[in-house]
Design an enzyme around this catalytic site. Structure first.
Site, PDB file in Angstrom:
ATOM      1  N   GLY A 173       8.308 -50.794  29.526  1.00  0.00           N
ATOM      2  CA  GLY A 173       7.911 -49.689  28.651  1.00  0.00           C
ATOM      3  C   GLY A 173       6.942 -50.175  27.591  1.00  0.00           C
ATOM      4  N   ARG A 184       9.629 -48.192  41.636  1.00  0.00           N
ATOM      5  CA  ARG A 184       8.785 -48.444  40.453  1.00  0.00           C
ATOM      6  C   ARG A 184       8.041 -49.765  40.602  1.00  0.00           C
ATOM      7  NH1 ARG A 184      11.371 -45.362  35.383  1.00  0.00           N
ATOM      8  NH2 ARG A 184      12.850 -44.191  36.613  1.00  0.00           N
ATOM      9  N   LYS A 223      16.863 -51.293   7.985  1.00  0.00           N
ATOM     10  CA  LYS A 223      16.006 -50.418   8.822  1.00  0.00           C
ATOM     11  C   LYS A 223      16.803 -49.205   9.274  1.00  0.00           C
ATOM     12  CE  LYS A 223      12.313 -49.794  11.712  1.00  0.00           C
ATOM     13  NZ  LYS A 223      12.580 -49.800  13.116  1.00  0.00           N
ATOM     14  N   ASN A 265      14.549 -39.982   9.498  1.00  0.00           N
ATOM     15  CA  ASN A 265      14.322 -39.401  10.829  1.00  0.00           C
ATOM     16  C   ASN A 265      15.082 -38.100  11.095  1.00  0.00           C
ATOM     17  OD1 ASN A 265      13.010 -41.835  10.814  1.00  0.00           O
ATOM     18  ND2 ASN A 265      13.758 -42.538  12.793  1.00  0.00           N
TER      19      ASN A 265
HETATM   20  P1  NAD Z   1      10.330 -47.408  26.300  1.00  0.00           P
HETATM   21  O1  NAD Z   1      11.138 -46.213  26.679  1.00  0.00           O
HETATM   22  O2  NAD Z   1       8.849 -47.258  26.180  1.00  0.00           O
HETATM   23  O3  NAD Z   1      10.589 -48.588  27.349  1.00  0.00           O
HETATM   24  C1  NAD Z   1      11.845 -48.910  27.822  1.00  0.00           C
HETATM   25  C2  NAD Z   1      11.693 -49.278  29.288  1.00  0.00           C
HETATM   26  O4  NAD Z   1      12.909 -49.853  29.736  1.00  0.00           O
HETATM   27  C3  NAD Z   1      11.405 -48.065  30.193  1.00  0.00           C
HETATM   28  O5  NAD Z   1      10.281 -48.365  30.989  1.00  0.00           O
HETATM   29  C4  NAD Z   1      12.659 -47.960  31.057  1.00  0.00           C
HETATM   30  O6  NAD Z   1      12.413 -47.469  32.356  1.00  0.00           O
HETATM   31  C5  NAD Z   1      13.095 -49.422  31.070  1.00  0.00           C
HETATM   32  N1  NAD Z   1      14.484 -49.627  31.487  1.00  0.00           N
HETATM   33  C6  NAD Z   1      15.606 -49.031  31.015  1.00  0.00           C
HETATM   34  N2  NAD Z   1      16.686 -49.494  31.671  1.00  0.00           N
HETATM   35  C7  NAD Z   1      16.239 -50.394  32.576  1.00  0.00           C
HETATM   36  C8  NAD Z   1      16.877 -51.197  33.560  1.00  0.00           C
HETATM   37  N3  NAD Z   1      18.187 -51.161  33.753  1.00  0.00           N
HETATM   38  N4  NAD Z   1      16.098 -52.008  34.301  1.00  0.00           N
HETATM   39  C9  NAD Z   1      14.761 -52.054  34.138  1.00  0.00           C
HETATM   40  N5  NAD Z   1      14.095 -51.313  33.222  1.00  0.00           N
HETATM   41  C10 NAD Z   1      14.836 -50.493  32.444  1.00  0.00           C
HETATM   42  O7  NAD Z   1      10.946 -47.971  24.950  1.00  0.00           O
HETATM   43  P2  NAD Z   1      10.225 -48.731  23.765  1.00  0.00           P
HETATM   44  O8  NAD Z   1       9.467 -47.744  22.944  1.00  0.00           O
HETATM   45  O9  NAD Z   1       9.517 -49.936  24.264  1.00  0.00           O
HETATM   46  O10 NAD Z   1      11.480 -49.139  22.875  1.00  0.00           O
HETATM   47  C11 NAD Z   1      12.356 -50.221  23.191  1.00  0.00           C
HETATM   48  C12 NAD Z   1      13.196 -50.469  21.951  1.00  0.00           C
HETATM   49  O11 NAD Z   1      12.337 -50.916  20.895  1.00  0.00           O
HETATM   50  C13 NAD Z   1      13.879 -49.194  21.409  1.00  0.00           C
HETATM   51  O12 NAD Z   1      15.149 -49.491  20.911  1.00  0.00           O
HETATM   52  C14 NAD Z   1      12.955 -48.748  20.289  1.00  0.00           C
HETATM   53  O13 NAD Z   1      13.598 -47.997  19.270  1.00  0.00           O
HETATM   54  C15 NAD Z   1      12.484 -50.090  19.758  1.00  0.00           C
HETATM   55  N6  NAD Z   1      11.189 -50.014  19.056  1.00  0.00           N
HETATM   56  C16 NAD Z   1      10.119 -49.425  19.659  1.00  0.00           C
HETATM   57  C17 NAD Z   1       8.910 -49.378  18.987  1.00  0.00           C
HETATM   58  C18 NAD Z   1       7.695 -48.754  19.616  1.00  0.00           C
HETATM   59  O14 NAD Z   1       6.670 -48.612  18.926  1.00  0.00           O
HETATM   60  N7  NAD Z   1       7.699 -48.367  20.885  1.00  0.00           N
HETATM   61  C19 NAD Z   1       8.800 -49.938  17.704  1.00  0.00           C
HETATM   62  C20 NAD Z   1       9.918 -50.550  17.128  1.00  0.00           C
HETATM   63  C21 NAD Z   1      11.122 -50.578  17.821  1.00  0.00           C
HETATM   64  O1  KPL Z   2      10.825 -46.478  11.516  1.00  0.00           O
HETATM   65  C1  KPL Z   2      10.506 -45.327  11.305  1.00  0.00           C
HETATM   66  C2  KPL Z   2      10.635 -44.374  12.436  1.00  0.00           C
HETATM   67  O2  KPL Z   2       9.915 -43.372  12.487  1.00  0.00           O
HETATM   68  O3  KPL Z   2      11.455 -44.658  13.313  1.00  0.00           O
HETATM   69  C3  KPL Z   2      10.072 -44.899   9.930  1.00  0.00           C
HETATM   70  C4  KPL Z   2       8.556 -44.780   9.893  1.00  0.00           C
HETATM   71  C5  KPL Z   2      10.490 -45.956   8.904  1.00  0.00           C
HETATM   72  C6  KPL Z   2      10.682 -43.612   9.515  1.00  0.00           C
HETATM   73  O4  KPL Z   2      12.065 -43.728   9.455  1.00  0.00           O
END
Ligand code: NAD
Ligand code: KPL
Length: 302
Positions: free
Chosen positions: A9, A35, A181, A189
């Protein structure tokens, strides 16, 4: 030594691309063989940075590949983490190290309990990335803090992150960071979802935000996270101003009909308060309103 990245992802691809271009071996673990087949047909992953798309032919595999795993980045959502780890647990080599990139709290402890033989390093990231069809867009520079609540010695592979230009820091208090956080996310949120507004719209609800911050700070102190409780309200107000034009990640999930990580944010906060027999009426009422809202919009409430 090869990295395995579980979850192709947003963040998984962002890490896999940067490690790969630094010459570090990476294997991307995809959910299933169909996939994997379409990933291979596409010739790998595509990352868009500053408007420029570049393809990285990172090798892919599924969970049932026989190759042992020594270093794993778990890059799925918090609600998928346990199932994902259960699927690869048998492949973990002795001394394996896992980086758990999930937002919120609760999934890390659940994962660690499933794989007591592995070292689990918790991460908290402010980097931003999103999926745009088959591509991943690197949307926001940020920082990742890593730490191990059971062992504060930094792992040797932090040099891989340095080589890859992944901004990071080893944190001796990763739980404090994750709690802080979580508190910010709980104060911003859910209200942004319920008022259907950008973060800046919460300036119109100062009393509600203040009451939540008071209770969240109380919860943090009760959990022994006194540093994380300091000046919480001031930081929440600062984040609301700094991200005024943005929609929160939970708002984006709901708007796009995606499951939220509520159980690991507000749900975890309320469950922890209950364990401590701490009454937090504003937080509990917010949780109930959000659960109802998600149900009414046909979204999972866990
Ligand atoms: P996402 O949904 O884009 O990616 C997750 C991926 O994991 C998906 O492709 C899904 O198919 C895959 N997946 C799930 N179960 C699986 C399995 N059993 N085997 C193989 N693949 C599997 O998620 P993301 O946005 O990358 O977020 C990941 C974590 O990071 C979350 O907890 C999110 O809150 C945190 N996070 C994300 C961001 C961001 O900008 N995207 C920023 C900070 C924190
Ligand atoms: O981390 C965030 C989110 O949108 O998940 C911020 C920008 C801190 C808002 O809670």
């Amino acid at each position: 030594m090869s990295w395995h990245v579980l979850g192709a992802g947003s963040l998984g691809c962002l890490w896999a691309a940067r490690l790969t271009r630094a010459g570090i071996a990476v294997q991307l673990i995809l959910r299933d063989s169909s996939r994997l087949a379409s990933y291979r047909r596409a010739g790998g992953l595509t990352l868009v940075e500053q408007g420029q798309a570049r393809r990285y032919p990172v090798p892919g595999q599924t969970a049932d590949d026989p190759q042992p795993i020594r270093r794993l980045l778990l890059a799925c959502k918090a609600y998928d983490a346990e199932t994902a780890i259960a699927g690869i647990a048998a492949r973990l080599a002795p001394g394996a190290e896992l980086v758990l990139l999930q937002n919120g709290l609760g999934s890390q402890a659940a994962v660690a309990a499933l794989v007591p033989q592995a070292r689990c390093i918790f991460a908290s990231s402010t980097e931003g990335a999103f999926r745009d069809g088959a591509r991943v867009v690197f949307a926001g520079q940020g920082h990742t803090w890593l730490g191990d609540p059971l062992d504060d010695r930094p792992p040797r592979w932090l040099v891989d992150l340095e080589r890859s230009g992944i901004p990071h820091q080893w944190s001796p208090d990763i739980l404090g960071r994750l709690w802080r956080k979580l508190a910010l996310n709980c104060a911003i949120n859910p209200l942004s979802v319920l008022y259907d507004c950008r973060n800046g719209g919460l300036s119109d609800h100062p009393e509600e935000v203040a009451a939540l911050c008071t209770e969240l700070a109380q919860l943090l102190r009760t959990c022994g996270q006194t540093a994380a409780a300091l000046d919480l309200h001031a930081e929440v107000q600062r984040v609301i101003q700094a991200t005024a034009a943005n929609y929160s990640s939970m708002h984006q999930d709901v708007a796009q009909g995606r499951r939220t990580e509520i159980a690991y944010l507000l749900g975890h906060a309320c469950a922890t308060a209950q364990q401590h027999r701490l009454a937090l009426p504003h937080l509990e009422a917010l949780h109930a309103r959000l659960l109802e809202y998600l149900r009414a919009h046909g979204l999972p409430s866990h």
